[in-house]
Scaffold this active site. Sequence first.
Site, PDB file in Angstrom:
ATOM      1  N   GLU A 111      52.758 -17.038 -27.896  1.00 55.75           N
ATOM      2  CA  GLU A 111      53.041 -17.941 -29.023  1.00 55.75           C
ATOM      3  C   GLU A 111      54.438 -18.515 -28.922  1.00 55.75           C
ATOM      4  O   GLU A 111      54.862 -19.306 -29.756  1.00 55.75           O
ATOM      5  CB  GLU A 111      52.945 -17.183 -30.350  1.00 55.75           C
ATOM      6  CG  GLU A 111      51.672 -16.404 -30.526  1.00 55.75           C
ATOM      7  CD  GLU A 111      51.626 -15.687 -31.844  1.00 55.75           C
ATOM      8  OE1 GLU A 111      51.159 -16.272 -32.820  1.00 55.75           O
ATOM      9  OE2 GLU A 111      52.081 -14.522 -31.900  1.00 55.75           O
ATOM     10  N   HIS A 143      45.590 -22.385 -51.353  1.00 58.14           N
ATOM     11  CA  HIS A 143      44.254 -21.924 -51.728  1.00 58.14           C
ATOM     12  C   HIS A 143      43.228 -23.031 -51.632  1.00 58.14           C
ATOM     13  O   HIS A 143      42.084 -22.805 -51.262  1.00 58.14           O
ATOM     14  CB  HIS A 143      44.276 -21.370 -53.156  1.00 58.14           C
ATOM     15  CG  HIS A 143      44.625 -19.930 -53.180  1.00 58.14           C
ATOM     16  ND1 HIS A 143      45.354 -19.354 -54.173  1.00 58.14           N
ATOM     17  CD2 HIS A 143      44.351 -18.953 -52.299  1.00 58.14           C
ATOM     18  CE1 HIS A 143      45.510 -18.074 -53.914  1.00 58.14           C
ATOM     19  NE2 HIS A 143      44.922 -17.812 -52.772  1.00 58.14           N
ATOM     20  N   CYS A 193      43.447 -18.461 -29.634  1.00 60.74           N
ATOM     21  CA  CYS A 193      43.064 -18.046 -30.981  1.00 60.74           C
ATOM     22  C   CYS A 193      43.779 -18.847 -32.069  1.00 60.74           C
ATOM     23  O   CYS A 193      43.678 -18.529 -33.238  1.00 60.74           O
ATOM     24  CB  CYS A 193      43.302 -16.555 -31.179  1.00 60.74           C
ATOM     25  SG  CYS A 193      45.015 -16.091 -31.024  1.00 60.74           S
ATOM     26  N   ASP A 228      51.656 -21.069 -33.558  1.00 62.90           N
ATOM     27  CA  ASP A 228      53.081 -20.781 -33.362  1.00 62.90           C
ATOM     28  C   ASP A 228      53.612 -21.409 -32.088  1.00 62.90           C
ATOM     29  O   ASP A 228      54.758 -21.855 -32.049  1.00 62.90           O
ATOM     30  CB  ASP A 228      53.317 -19.258 -33.370  1.00 62.90           C
ATOM     31  CG  ASP A 228      53.395 -18.734 -34.788  1.00 62.90           C
ATOM     32  OD1 ASP A 228      54.139 -19.334 -35.588  1.00 62.90           O
ATOM     33  OD2 ASP A 228      52.696 -17.776 -35.120  1.00 62.90           O
ATOM     34  N   ARG A 273      44.825  -7.709 -33.743  1.00 58.88           N
ATOM     35  CA  ARG A 273      46.254  -7.937 -33.550  1.00 58.88           C
ATOM     36  C   ARG A 273      47.001  -6.942 -34.424  1.00 58.88           C
ATOM     37  O   ARG A 273      46.681  -6.817 -35.619  1.00 58.88           O
ATOM     38  CB  ARG A 273      46.595  -9.363 -33.968  1.00 58.88           C
ATOM     39  CG  ARG A 273      48.079  -9.561 -34.144  1.00 58.88           C
ATOM     40  CD  ARG A 273      48.433 -10.990 -34.345  1.00 58.88           C
ATOM     41  NE  ARG A 273      48.208 -11.445 -35.706  1.00 58.88           N
ATOM     42  CZ  ARG A 273      48.325 -12.705 -36.080  1.00 58.88           C
ATOM     43  NH1 ARG A 273      48.619 -13.635 -35.196  1.00 58.88           N
ATOM     44  NH2 ARG A 273      48.117 -13.055 -37.324  1.00 58.88           N
ATOM     45  N   ARG A 299      55.861 -24.647 -39.205  1.00 64.09           N
ATOM     46  CA  ARG A 299      54.442 -24.900 -39.455  1.00 64.09           C
ATOM     47  C   ARG A 299      54.076 -24.969 -40.924  1.00 64.09           C
ATOM     48  O   ARG A 299      52.973 -25.398 -41.281  1.00 64.09           O
ATOM     49  CB  ARG A 299      53.577 -23.846 -38.749  1.00 64.09           C
ATOM     50  CG  ARG A 299      53.777 -22.441 -39.260  1.00 64.09           C
ATOM     51  CD  ARG A 299      53.110 -21.427 -38.356  1.00 64.09           C
ATOM     52  NE  ARG A 299      51.746 -21.127 -38.775  1.00 64.09           N
ATOM     53  CZ  ARG A 299      51.015 -20.151 -38.257  1.00 64.09           C
ATOM     54  NH1 ARG A 299      51.489 -19.401 -37.281  1.00 64.09           N
ATOM     55  NH2 ARG A 299      49.807 -19.920 -38.685  1.00 64.09           N
TER      56      ARG A 299
HETATM   57  C1  PEP Z   1      48.874 -18.643 -33.888  1.00 59.80           C
HETATM   58  O1  PEP Z   1      50.079 -18.583 -34.090  1.00 59.80           O
HETATM   59  O2  PEP Z   1      48.301 -19.596 -33.309  1.00 59.80           O
HETATM   60  C2  PEP Z   1      47.989 -17.553 -34.333  1.00 59.80           C
HETATM   61  C3  PEP Z   1      46.729 -17.528 -33.987  1.00 59.80           C
HETATM   62  O3  PEP Z   1      48.506 -16.619 -35.176  1.00 59.80           O
HETATM   63  P1  PEP Z   1      48.824 -16.918 -36.731  1.00 59.80           P
HETATM   64  O4  PEP Z   1      48.248 -18.261 -37.062  1.00 59.80           O
HETATM   65  O5  PEP Z   1      48.217 -15.828 -37.502  1.00 59.80           O
HETATM   66  O6  PEP Z   1      50.314 -16.899 -36.728  1.00 59.80           O
HETATM   67 MG    MG Z   2      51.000 -16.752 -34.748  1.00 58.76          MG
END
Ligand code: PEP
Ligand code: MG
Length: 557
Positions: A411, A184, A482, A435, A322, A445
């Site tokens: 990803e 947070h 993204c 990812d 998505r 991650r």
């Molecule tokens: C990513 O994996 O880079 C992505 C944009 O999706 P998320 O961060 O929601 O897994």
């Molecule tokens: Mg992702």
Amino acid sequence: MTELKGVGIGLGVAQGPVARMADPLPAPKDTSSELSADEETSRVKEAVSAVARELESRGERAGGAARDVLEAQAMMVEDPTLEEEVNARIAAGKTGEFAVHDAFASFRETLTAMGGYLGERAADLDDVAQRVIAHLRGLPAPGVPDPGHPFILVAKDLAPADTALLDLDKVLGLVTSDGGPTSHTAILAREKSIVAVVGVAGAESLSDGQEIIVDAAGGLVAVDPTQEELDAAAKRAAERAAAAAAPITPGALADGTAVPLLANLGKPSAAAEAVELGAEGVGLFRTEFIFLSSTDAPSVEEQREQYIELLKAFPGKKVVARVLDAGADKPLAFVNDAHEDNPALGLRGLRALQANEQILRDQLTALSEANTQTEAELWVMAPMVSTVAEAEYFVRIAKEYDLPVAGVMVEVPSSALLAERILEVSDFASIGTNDLTQYTLAADRLLGSVASFQDPWHPAVLRLIREVGAAGEKLGKPVGICGEAAADPLLAVVLVGLGATSLSMAPTALADVRATLLTYTADDARRIAHAALTAGDATGARTAAQQAATREKETQS
Ligand code: PEP
Ligand code: MG
């Protein structure tokens, strides 16, 4: 000068003297109460209610995401299961203070064991427990210090209640020793554009009054910096302020090549701010964020209303939704609640939807209905696609619902390596660098201990991105980015040089990226990307790109 490493939130840089957050209250001792169980229960009830109301009123004052977070905390403190746990301890003769401490701690353990998003919420429980115990003891709740001058706040972790009401005229920056990029503290720091580095190993060694530089872009804290370093940091801060004040124009390179700058959003109510910051549409709408706490699959109607609210904010603009990305860091119990030792490698993303096809069909129905009722240009995409067959499956099923543009996220390395085959069957690709980095470097991650591997500058990641960019160019299909990488201005230039046709990011990053793109041509971007690609590691790639970028600027002037 010493450098401490952590995870930077945003791109800012700040400097100033340290002021440390007071240490937490000592844990209550396990002693028997001298009061009756009824008396203890009513003391606790009164304290819990006072803390809940205080959290709500802080939320009201702060507004925005902070209000949601604090309202959730207020609900957490009044959770009936927790109340039962506390009362059971009081019935066994414990003091109210100890009962609260012990019951909250055991609830915390449960949340931590769940990991991911819920795991990161566990730290919030500590703050709530501290507030209740402080109230029971008649003490002020531990909070933000006030040394009487602007300062960099250094804390173990910051409670949402504190982050929400930080006085931004006084708090120049934030350093925490705990907390990951999705805690947070990080979410609220991002929203308020507070310069922050979280999860800093060694932050405990910083002392009050010590001068530091907080470099969010580099994920670094420089301790006792030289004058030269202070000047360089001040220059960067001034450049950022200039970028923030620059007029909002559509994303483009210096030669006029358009690079649409889009927003990553997790809820429709965040759309207005994104539009204000110049988002030209939405490159990633994380639909699963709306349903993270749902135990049952959301109905078509419930979903449709959310999608309509979002799409209405972007008439005539592209919005990429998505479909539900369940699993690992984004658990959705109604999609897959089976225990998996490695959920990041489990039944997640499109795999999980394929196994629960009705959930996917309901979501596509809701998206399609929202599309017909609004003016936005809706694109849909599937997360965690790892085979050509999955891409084919998703595009086919999306078209059944009259969703005209259907693509996939790249990803997973297998999808990047087979990008051409994947793009032959899809309308577009969107690279999720978060990812893609996790799977390329085999580094979770969410795990602080391997955070240094989670670097999208790694040339192995860049090479995979190049595969996708090249396939998009060859087939004339859009390739967006993204993941968080798009929010790093120089990396954004590299990504465009590798073939990305649009960039999507947290809206607060748009101004920096917009300003940086405007300073390089498409040819410059390709040369800078080439320099990064040929490096041997992430640091080398970053340095090579910086040097190439400086060369391009010198030849321009
Ligand atoms: C990513 O994996 O880079 C992505 C944009 O999706 P998320 O961060 O929601 O897994
Ligand atoms: Mg992702």
